[in-house]
Design a protein around this motif. Structure first.
Motif, PDB file in Angstrom:
ATOM      1  N   ASP A  14       0.843  -1.513  -0.012  1.00 22.31           N
ATOM      2  CA  ASP A  14       0.075  -0.059  -0.016  1.00 22.31           C
ATOM      3  C   ASP A  14       0.908   1.265  -0.094  1.00 22.31           C
ATOM      4  O   ASP A  14       0.475   2.324  -0.636  1.00 22.31           O
ATOM      5  N   ARG A  15       1.842   1.302   0.660  1.00 23.68           N
ATOM      6  CA  ARG A  15       2.827   2.287   0.854  1.00 23.68           C
ATOM      7  C   ARG A  15       3.612   2.536  -0.615  1.00 23.68           C
ATOM      8  O   ARG A  15       3.718   3.778  -1.018  1.00 23.68           O
ATOM      9  N   ALA A  16       3.986   1.361  -1.017  1.00 23.60           N
ATOM     10  CA  ALA A  16       4.757   1.459  -2.375  1.00 23.60           C
ATOM     11  C   ALA A  16       3.857   2.081  -3.496  1.00 23.60           C
ATOM     12  O   ALA A  16       4.231   3.077  -4.215  1.00 23.60           O
ATOM     13  N   ALA A  17       2.443   1.595  -3.419  1.00 23.31           N
ATOM     14  CA  ALA A  17       1.514   2.125  -4.484  1.00 23.31           C
ATOM     15  C   ALA A  17       1.262   3.655  -4.138  1.00 23.31           C
ATOM     16  O   ALA A  17       1.133   4.279  -5.083  1.00 23.31           O
ATOM     17  N   ALA A  18       1.331   4.163  -3.008  1.00 24.10           N
ATOM     18  CA  ALA A  18       1.022   5.462  -2.674  1.00 24.10           C
ATOM     19  C   ALA A  18       2.251   6.258  -3.224  1.00 24.10           C
ATOM     20  O   ALA A  18       2.045   7.386  -3.570  1.00 24.10           O
ATOM     21  N   LEU A  19       3.236   5.745  -3.170  1.00 23.04           N
ATOM     22  CA  LEU A  19       4.435   6.502  -3.288  1.00 23.04           C
ATOM     23  C   LEU A  19       4.734   6.595  -4.846  1.00 23.04           C
ATOM     24  O   LEU A  19       4.841   7.771  -5.504  1.00 23.04           O
ATOM     25  N   LEU A  20       4.117   5.703  -5.769  1.00 21.47           N
ATOM     26  CA  LEU A  20       4.002   5.605  -7.108  1.00 21.47           C
ATOM     27  C   LEU A  20       3.009   6.873  -7.458  1.00 21.47           C
ATOM     28  O   LEU A  20       3.392   7.620  -8.433  1.00 21.47           O
ATOM     29  N   LEU A  21       1.830   6.866  -6.726  1.00 26.53           N
ATOM     30  CA  LEU A  21       0.787   7.756  -7.179  1.00 26.53           C
ATOM     31  C   LEU A  21       1.235   9.212  -6.826  1.00 26.53           C
ATOM     32  O   LEU A  21       0.975  10.235  -7.632  1.00 26.53           O
ATOM     33  N   ALA A  22       1.891   9.283  -5.811  1.00 24.94           N
ATOM     34  CA  ALA A  22       2.565  10.684  -5.385  1.00 24.94           C
ATOM     35  C   ALA A  22       3.616  11.285  -6.331  1.00 24.94           C
ATOM     36  O   ALA A  22       3.496  12.374  -6.744  1.00 24.94           O
ATOM     37  N   LEU A  23       4.445  10.024  -6.775  1.00 27.45           N
ATOM     38  CA  LEU A  23       5.411  10.661  -7.806  1.00 27.45           C
ATOM     39  C   LEU A  23       4.613  10.889  -9.180  1.00 27.45           C
ATOM     40  O   LEU A  23       5.098  11.848  -9.849  1.00 27.45           O
ATOM     41  N   GLY A  24       3.546  10.222  -9.637  1.00 24.42           N
ATOM     42  CA  GLY A  24       2.757  10.712 -10.918  1.00 24.42           C
ATOM     43  C   GLY A  24       2.095  12.135 -10.544  1.00 24.42           C
ATOM     44  O   GLY A  24       1.939  12.763 -11.523  1.00 24.42           O
ATOM     45  N   ASP A  25       1.787  12.378  -9.178  1.00 23.27           N
ATOM     46  CA  ASP A  25       1.439  13.575  -8.934  1.00 23.27           C
ATOM     47  C   ASP A  25       2.112  15.054  -8.924  1.00 23.27           C
ATOM     48  O   ASP A  25       1.771  16.041  -9.102  1.00 23.27           O
ATOM     49  N   CYS A  26       3.489  14.492  -8.838  1.00 23.85           N
ATOM     50  CA  CYS A  26       4.502  15.665  -8.873  1.00 23.85           C
ATOM     51  C   CYS A  26       5.017  16.084 -10.335  1.00 23.85           C
ATOM     52  O   CYS A  26       4.756  15.554 -11.328  1.00 23.85           O
ATOM     53  N   ALA A  27       5.415  16.968 -10.347  1.00 19.96           N
ATOM     54  CA  ALA A  27       5.903  17.817 -11.559  1.00 19.96           C
ATOM     55  C   ALA A  27       7.254  17.331 -11.941  1.00 19.96           C
ATOM     56  O   ALA A  27       8.271  18.112 -11.657  1.00 19.96           O
ATOM     57  N   GLY A  28       7.278  16.233 -12.586  1.00 25.26           N
ATOM     58  CA  GLY A  28       8.645  15.621 -12.806  1.00 25.26           C
ATOM     59  C   GLY A  28       9.346  14.804 -11.939  1.00 25.26           C
ATOM     60  O   GLY A  28       9.236  13.494 -11.756  1.00 25.26           O
ATOM     61  N   GLU A  29       9.995  15.423 -11.126  1.00 23.96           N
ATOM     62  CA  GLU A  29      10.752  14.612  -9.805  1.00 23.96           C
ATOM     63  C   GLU A  29      10.464  15.044  -8.583  1.00 23.96           C
ATOM     64  O   GLU A  29       9.734  16.332  -8.168  1.00 23.96           O
ATOM     65  N   ALA A  30      10.587  14.374  -7.640  1.00 18.71           N
ATOM     66  CA  ALA A  30      10.520  14.554  -6.128  1.00 18.71           C
ATOM     67  C   ALA A  30      11.672  13.958  -5.112  1.00 18.71           C
ATOM     68  O   ALA A  30      11.942  12.730  -5.648  1.00 18.71           O
ATOM     69  N   GLY A  31      11.996  14.548  -4.228  1.00 12.58           N
ATOM     70  CA  GLY A  31      12.990  13.802  -3.315  1.00 12.58           C
ATOM     71  C   GLY A  31      12.549  12.860  -2.207  1.00 12.58           C
ATOM     72  O   GLY A  31      11.176  13.025  -1.916  1.00 12.58           O
ATOM     73  N   VAL A  32      13.203  12.204  -1.547  1.00  7.76           N
ATOM     74  CA  VAL A  32      12.838  11.296  -0.515  1.00  7.76           C
ATOM     75  C   VAL A  32      11.851  12.095   0.557  1.00  7.76           C
ATOM     76  O   VAL A  32      11.074  11.795   1.194  1.00  7.76           O
ATOM     77  N   THR A  33      12.666  13.153   1.102  1.00  3.08           N
ATOM     78  CA  THR A  33      12.217  13.946   2.345  1.00  3.08           C
ATOM     79  C   THR A  33      10.680  14.418   1.901  1.00  3.08           C
ATOM     80  O   THR A  33       9.909  14.478   2.767  1.00  3.08           O
TER      81      THR A  33
END
Length: 259
Positions: A14-33
């Protein structure tokens, strides 16, 4: 024995899926923090999950910035899903027309690993229903649509499947290399495939290829039903009707048959 589901594993997925969805919502890239804060995760947890996703090609890390973006695997999966949805919506009117014309079940199958995956189906007005095969797979060598898709593969791929072992579903299933290669050559020559009791003794089918703009086979249209209705005598007419439907879908996709 009851299946035991590991709660920690489910939570990680569930957390991994949430990370993928969050990355998809970001404009390009995002950091771990940034991602950890956004999802309410510990930074170490987010970092560990991202590293696992990176191994699978689902995310990529920029060597200079250290930030993450969606990986090529996700992009390929998205493209495949989009193509399948487009293919379904374009094919359904032709499948429904074919089912009405033949009074049989018409389907559309695509290659899914070493199987034919049915992605769309239309039922004819017969009293004996054949069941919904949408989302189900079948062995390529044992069904008409699968043999159409198999006929477009490189010979080395066919040899690989035969070496691995082909299931003999019925007495009529072709499992030997030479007979199978001869059958596939025959399918390429005449532009359609039949399966007469090869998946199930009581079922017969006929299928034809759908091509893309490069002339590559991307799907197969099939008509199938009980052997007492799909008799050998009906096959020439059904083959013509299936080829016509497959050609119409090819045209609607902007495709062309291979020379």
């Amino acid at each position: 024995m009851a299946l035991t589901i590991d709660g920690n594993a489910v939570r990680s997925v569930d957390r991994a899926a949430a990370l993928l969805l969050a990355l998809g919502d970001c404009a390009g890239e995002a950091g771990v923090t940034e991602l950890a804060r956004k999802l309410g995760l510990h930074k170490s947890t987010a970092s560990r999950l991202l590293a696992t996703l990176e191994k699978r090609g689902l995310v990529e890390q920029d060597d200079e910035t250290g930030k993450y973006r969606l990986g090529l695997v996700v992009i390929r999966l998205a493209e495949r899903a989009e193509r399948t949805l487009d293919l379904r919506s374009i094919a359904m009117p032709e499948l429904e027309r074919l089912a009405r014309l033949t009074h049989e079940t018409a389907g559309l199958g695509v290659l899914d690993g070493d199987q034919l995956l049915t992605v769309a189906q239309a039922d004819g007005p017969n009293l004996i229903a054949m069941g919904d095969w949408t989302g189900r797979g079948a062995a390529l060598h044992a069904v008409a649509g699968g043999k159409v898709l198999m006929s477009a593969l490189a010979e080395r791929e066919v040899m690989r499947m035969v070496r691995r072992g082909l299931e003999k579903r019925t007495e009529r299933t072709i499992t030997g290399l030479e007979p199978l290669l001869e059958e596939l050559a025959r399918i390429r020559r005449r532009g359609y495939a039949t399966a007469m009791g090869e998946y199930d003794p009581g079922l017969n089918a006929v299928a034809a290829p759908v091509h893309d703009a490069r002339g590559a086979v991307i799907a197969a249209v099939d008509v199938w039903g009980p052997a007492f209705r799909l008799t050998p005598g009906r096959m020439p007419e059904l083959a013509m009707q299936v080829r016509s439907a497959a050609g119409a879908i090819t045209s609607r996709l902007g495709g062309t048959t291979a020379a």
